[in-house]
Design a protein around this motif. Structure first.
Motif, PDB file in Angstrom:
ATOM      1  N   UNK A 147       0.807  -1.225   0.000  1.00 33.24           N
ATOM      2  CA  UNK A 147       0.000   0.000   0.000  1.00 33.24           C
ATOM      3  C   UNK A 147       0.842   1.279   0.000  1.00 33.24           C
ATOM      4  N   UNK A 148       1.960   1.358   0.738  1.00 36.58           N
ATOM      5  CA  UNK A 148       2.741   2.600   0.689  1.00 36.58           C
ATOM      6  C   UNK A 148       3.277   2.929  -0.696  1.00 36.58           C
ATOM      7  N   UNK A 149       3.408   1.930  -1.577  1.00 39.51           N
ATOM      8  CA  UNK A 149       3.937   2.171  -2.916  1.00 39.51           C
ATOM      9  C   UNK A 149       2.873   2.672  -3.885  1.00 39.51           C
ATOM     10  N   UNK A 150       1.617   2.676  -3.460  1.00 40.00           N
ATOM     11  CA  UNK A 150       0.543   3.162  -4.315  1.00 40.00           C
ATOM     12  C   UNK A 150       0.523   4.692  -4.311  1.00 40.00           C
ATOM     13  N   UNK A 151       0.187   5.263  -5.462  1.00 43.66           N
ATOM     14  CA  UNK A 151       0.090   6.721  -5.567  1.00 43.66           C
ATOM     15  C   UNK A 151      -1.331   7.212  -5.316  1.00 43.66           C
ATOM     16  N   UNK A 152      -2.291   6.369  -5.607  1.00 38.87           N
ATOM     17  CA  UNK A 152      -3.696   6.636  -5.299  1.00 38.87           C
ATOM     18  C   UNK A 152      -4.274   5.410  -4.620  1.00 38.87           C
ATOM     19  N   UNK A 153      -5.332   5.638  -3.873  1.00 36.65           N
ATOM     20  CA  UNK A 153      -5.980   4.526  -3.158  1.00 36.65           C
ATOM     21  C   UNK A 153      -7.484   4.630  -3.329  1.00 36.65           C
ATOM     22  N   UNK A 154      -8.079   3.519  -3.700  1.00 41.68           N
ATOM     23  CA  UNK A 154      -9.539   3.417  -3.712  1.00 41.68           C
ATOM     24  C   UNK A 154      -9.927   2.510  -2.552  1.00 41.68           C
ATOM     25  N   UNK A 155     -10.579   3.081  -1.566  1.00 40.40           N
ATOM     26  CA  UNK A 155     -11.058   2.299  -0.438  1.00 40.40           C
ATOM     27  C   UNK A 155     -12.458   1.782  -0.784  1.00 40.40           C
ATOM     28  N   UNK A 156     -12.597   0.477  -0.821  1.00 41.64           N
ATOM     29  CA  UNK A 156     -13.870  -0.134  -1.180  1.00 41.64           C
ATOM     30  C   UNK A 156     -14.542  -0.637   0.090  1.00 41.64           C
ATOM     31  N   UNK A 157     -15.758  -0.153   0.314  1.00 42.57           N
ATOM     32  CA  UNK A 157     -16.545  -0.536   1.481  1.00 42.57           C
ATOM     33  C   UNK A 157     -17.881  -1.073   1.015  1.00 42.57           C
ATOM     34  N   UNK A 158     -18.578  -1.670   1.915  1.00 41.23           N
ATOM     35  CA  UNK A 158     -19.951  -2.100   1.662  1.00 41.23           C
ATOM     36  C   UNK A 158     -20.801  -1.658   2.830  1.00 41.23           C
ATOM     37  N   UNK A 159     -22.099  -1.669   2.697  1.00 37.41           N
ATOM     38  CA  UNK A 159     -22.950  -1.290   3.841  1.00 37.41           C
ATOM     39  C   UNK A 159     -22.638  -2.082   5.092  1.00 37.41           C
ATOM     40  N   UNK A 160     -22.207  -3.333   4.920  1.00 36.49           N
ATOM     41  CA  UNK A 160     -21.910  -4.160   6.089  1.00 36.49           C
ATOM     42  C   UNK A 160     -20.518  -3.870   6.664  1.00 36.49           C
ATOM     43  N   UNK A 161     -19.605  -3.343   5.842  1.00 39.91           N
ATOM     44  CA  UNK A 161     -18.219  -3.145   6.273  1.00 39.91           C
ATOM     45  C   UNK A 161     -17.924  -1.702   6.707  1.00 39.91           C
ATOM     46  N   UNK A 162     -18.864  -0.793   6.489  1.00 39.50           N
ATOM     47  CA  UNK A 162     -18.587   0.613   6.725  1.00 39.50           C
ATOM     48  C   UNK A 162     -18.188   0.889   8.176  1.00 39.50           C
ATOM     49  N   UNK A 163     -18.777   0.205   9.114  1.00 37.26           N
ATOM     50  CA  UNK A 163     -18.460   0.441  10.516  1.00 37.26           C
ATOM     51  C   UNK A 163     -17.429  -0.513  11.074  1.00 37.26           C
ATOM     52  N   UNK A 164     -16.765  -1.284  10.210  1.00 40.99           N
ATOM     53  CA  UNK A 164     -15.813  -2.280  10.677  1.00 40.99           C
ATOM     54  C   UNK A 164     -14.529  -1.615  11.190  1.00 40.99           C
ATOM     55  N   UNK A 165     -14.054  -2.039  12.351  1.00 38.40           N
ATOM     56  CA  UNK A 165     -12.887  -1.406  12.958  1.00 38.40           C
ATOM     57  C   UNK A 165     -11.598  -1.750  12.226  1.00 38.40           C
ATOM     58  N   UNK A 166     -11.563  -2.911  11.595  1.00 34.93           N
ATOM     59  CA  UNK A 166     -10.333  -3.337  10.917  1.00 34.93           C
ATOM     60  C   UNK A 166      -9.956  -2.375   9.806  1.00 34.93           C
ATOM     61  N   UNK A 167     -10.931  -1.946   9.008  1.00 33.05           N
ATOM     62  CA  UNK A 167     -10.593  -1.044   7.908  1.00 33.05           C
ATOM     63  C   UNK A 167     -10.262   0.351   8.428  1.00 33.05           C
ATOM     64  N   UNK A 168     -10.885   0.742   9.548  1.00 37.43           N
ATOM     65  CA  UNK A 168     -10.574   2.050  10.131  1.00 37.43           C
ATOM     66  C   UNK A 168      -9.117   2.090  10.584  1.00 37.43           C
ATOM     67  N   UNK A 169      -8.661   1.007  11.242  1.00 34.60           N
ATOM     68  CA  UNK A 169      -7.269   0.946  11.703  1.00 34.60           C
ATOM     69  C   UNK A 169      -6.304   0.982  10.525  1.00 34.60           C
ATOM     70  N   UNK A 170      -6.587   0.193   9.503  1.00 30.38           N
ATOM     71  CA  UNK A 170      -5.684   0.148   8.365  1.00 30.38           C
ATOM     72  C   UNK A 170      -5.717   1.457   7.584  1.00 30.38           C
ATOM     73  N   UNK A 171      -6.883   2.059   7.480  1.00 33.94           N
ATOM     74  CA  UNK A 171      -7.016   3.316   6.748  1.00 33.94           C
ATOM     75  C   UNK A 171      -6.064   4.369   7.310  1.00 33.94           C
ATOM     76  N   UNK A 172      -5.931   4.407   8.615  1.00 36.45           N
ATOM     77  CA  UNK A 172      -5.072   5.407   9.243  1.00 36.45           C
ATOM     78  C   UNK A 172      -3.591   5.126   9.002  1.00 36.45           C
TER      79      UNK A 172
END
Length: 632
Positions: free
Chosen positions: A144-169
């Motif tokens: 991920x650090x080597x990417x120049x752009x990032x598309x974060x893909x979520x779903x209605x079920x994953x929007x509140x998931x803590x795992x993606x919040x931690x990784x997003x930061x």
């Protein structure tokens, strides 16, 4: 994205700071990101698609590329195993070099195209970071650090998931290079009752459009609120809601009809038009996202994207350093220990004022008396009067005795107090070693955690070394006091003039020689005749006899002794005056305090001050570091 208000130096400088802090604090180095810097080595803009398991990343990349790039054909439930890239044939070497630089153990699947207008743009489907396979997350964190752009893909079920919040930061990108996609919006319509019946809304037409628009706006606000939790206040242009698996309106409408178990739209006919409008908006979102991430980019635009990420990455690295090493807390602790008030408190506890006063009195007992010091002053003054030394050498005792009596009526102290017995630094019979240990125990008790963190105790001198330093420093106080005293007296000393020295010579020559010879000459001039002249010559010869010479020298010696006695009296008076002035300023007490602090407390504080100076230097390097030249 979170940031700190610091301008930072190049990555190698940040890594040097990282190693310096790790060494100073005896910790593992912080994990810094240097992907944005590495991406400047080529002109390809990589857009990474990140998301958890079953969010539709592979479907989305296929929809954006309009071809099959990523296919989930691995073991059931395993998801995307390794990065899969959609790139132009000319960009393949650059992409492979960038990804292979991090030493991926698994190969990279590449789908090559010939669309020259997007030769420097690539899409990369990354593994599912929240699957049960931990190696997936490890790969994502490295790629991920080597990417120049990032598309974060979520779903209605994953929007509140803590795992993606931690990784997003942890995925550090400039906000303009981050896109948040809510995929599977069809799931938002799965409850089969998303709209009010049109009969209740007063007809068809505009009511259907209003229903669809209101629904879309509500979901967009929900998406905005959800990503804001992760620390990203996404602008509307960077938020997308779509159904990658159903990009065409007809397919989307059939999907909703299936979910509602109404394939012929007989029961929910009033909602069909609203669903159709939502399907068109979702399809338009796919096209809008494609235009954002697969639009042709010039070389300058590519550099701008990467430099923005680089600045964001550097600020984030500074934040990581501060957080990893708890620099704010460390600075606060060091500032407290290095404050003058704290060291003074430690010192006063180990060496209280009463004890210092007793030691100062003992030091005064070691000083030479006023008369002894006056003797030294007189000796130095006699050196300026060579003729006086002729008398001072055999009869100096007499001049000192007479000069001392001249000040006998002076009630000021004529000599120092008697030297006391016992150890100079143990007036209360308490070993000085115990006082040194007391100072150390106080610092260890107050700052034990900080001492362990910094390892400063190993920099402290030994107890015996500290005691030797104390004794040596205290023993030097009395000689230093006397040296200041004599220096003050010498500064008030006047050099003898030529006329004064000539007067001594005149006295020396007058009484033994010039005065009797002059008397004979005058008698010779006053008489007449040969008999009288003979009598005058006799007087001159008689004046040169031994008896007359001795009498003349006796007179000279008496005068010189009187001068020496006056000089001694003046020297004694100056000694007393200068001693009183020095003692009024508390020279001995101040010197004693300085020696005690320097030899006992300051060695304890020095390692803390050294660490604080190192921390200040690191802060300056973080703030004032030179930025590398922009890539042309």
């Amino acid at each position: 994205m979170n940031s700190v208000p610091l301008i930072t130096g190049p990555p190698d400088e940040q890594e040097a700071i990282n190693i310096a802090l790790a060494t100073m604090l005896r910790m593992e180095p912080a994990e810094l990101s240097i992907g944005a810097e590495a991406s400047l080595a080529d002109d390809v803009v990589l857009c990474g698609i990140l998301g958890g398991k079953d969010v539709g990343k592979s479907t989305l990349i296929n929809a954006l590329a309009r071809t099959t790039v990523s296919v989930d054909t691995d073991e059931v439930g395993r998801g995307t195993d390794r990065p899969m890239a959609y790139i132009h044939r000319d960009a393949r070497p650059a992409v492979e070099r960038r990804l292979q630089a991090i030493g991926l153990s698994e190969p990279i699947d590449l789908t090559v195209h010939d669309a020259d207008e997007i030769r420097n743009v690539a899409l990369v489907d990354l593994p599912d970071f929240d699957s049960e396979f931990q190696e997936h997350l490890a790969v994502v964190r490295r790629v991920a650090p080597l990417m120049d752009r990032v598309i974060w893909v979520l779903t209605p079920r994953k929007l509140g998931d803590r795992a993606w919040v931690r990784l997003f930061r942890d995925v550090i990108k400039d906000t303009h290079n981050v896109y948040c996609v809510l995929n599977k919006v069809d799931e938002l319509l799965s409850d089969a009752d998303p709209f009010l019946a049109t009969s209740e809304r007063g007809g068809r037409g505009d009511s259907d459009r209003r229903n669809a628009d209101e629904f879309w706006e509500q979901q967009d606000q929900w998406l905005s609120s959800g990503v804001r939790v992760a620390g990203y206040d996404a602008a509307p242009a960077h938020r997308f809601m779509l159904a990658a698996a159903f990009p065409e309106p007809e397919v989307f409408v059939r999907r909703i009809a299936h979910l509602w178990d109404d394939p012929q739209w007989s029961r929910y006919r009033n909602d069909q038009d609203s669903v159709v409008r939502i399907s068109r908006m979702a399809g338009a979102e796919v096209e809008r996202l494609r235009a954002c991430v697969l639009a042709p980019l010039s070389a300058d635009e590519a550099v701008t994207i990467k430099q923005a990420n680089r600045e964001c990455e550097r600020r984030a690295n500074v934040a990581r350093l501060r957080e990893h090493y708890r620099l704010e807390e460390l600075r606060e602790q060091l500032s407290f220990v290095c404050d003058e008030a704290y060291s003074a408190d430690v010192f006063d506890e180990a060496f209280p004022a009463e004890w210092r006063g007793a030691v100062a009195d003992r030091l005064r007992g070691r000083l030479r008396t006023d008369r002894q010091l006056a003797d030294e002053v007189l000796e130095s003054r006699v050196d300026d009067w060579p003729l006086l030394r002729l008398v001072h050498w055999p009869f100096g005792w007499l001049s000192r005795s007479v000069g001392g009596r001249l000040l006998a009526s002076d009630t000021r102290r004529s000599q120092s107090v008697a030297i006391v017995s016992g150890d100079l630094l143990e007036p209360d019979a308490r070993p000085i070693v115990d006082r040194v240990k007391l100072a150390r125990s106080r610092v260890l008790g107050d700052q034990g955690v900080l001492i362990d963190r910094l390892g400063v105790e190993s920099d402290w001198p030994g107890i015996d070394q500290a005691v030797r330093g104390l004794r040596g420093g205290v023993d030097a106080i009395t000689p230093r006091f006397e040296a200041r005293l004599l220096e003050g007296i010498q500064s008030r000393r006047r050099q003898p003039s030529v006329f004064a020295k000539a007067a001594l010579w005149l006295i020396l020559l007058w009484f033994p020689f010039l005065q009797p010879i002059s008397a004979g000459l005058l008698a010779l001039l006053a008489e007449g005749g040969s008999v009288q002249i003979a009598r005058g010559l006799y007087h001159i010869v008689l004046a040169m006899s031994a008896a007359h010479l001795l009498a003349g020298f006796a007179v000279v010696a008496g005068i010189f002794l009187a001068i020496l006695a006056a000089m001694y009296a003046r020297s004694l008076k100056l000694v007393r005056k200068c001693r009183a002035e020095l003692e009024e300023t508390g020279v001995i007490e101040n010197d004693l305090r300085a020696v005690l602090r320097y030899e006992s407390v300051e060695p304890l504080m020095a390692p803390f001050r050294e660490r604080l100076a190192q921390l200040d230097s690191i802060e300056r390097r973080l703030i004032e570091g030179q930025m590398p030249s922009p890539i042309a």
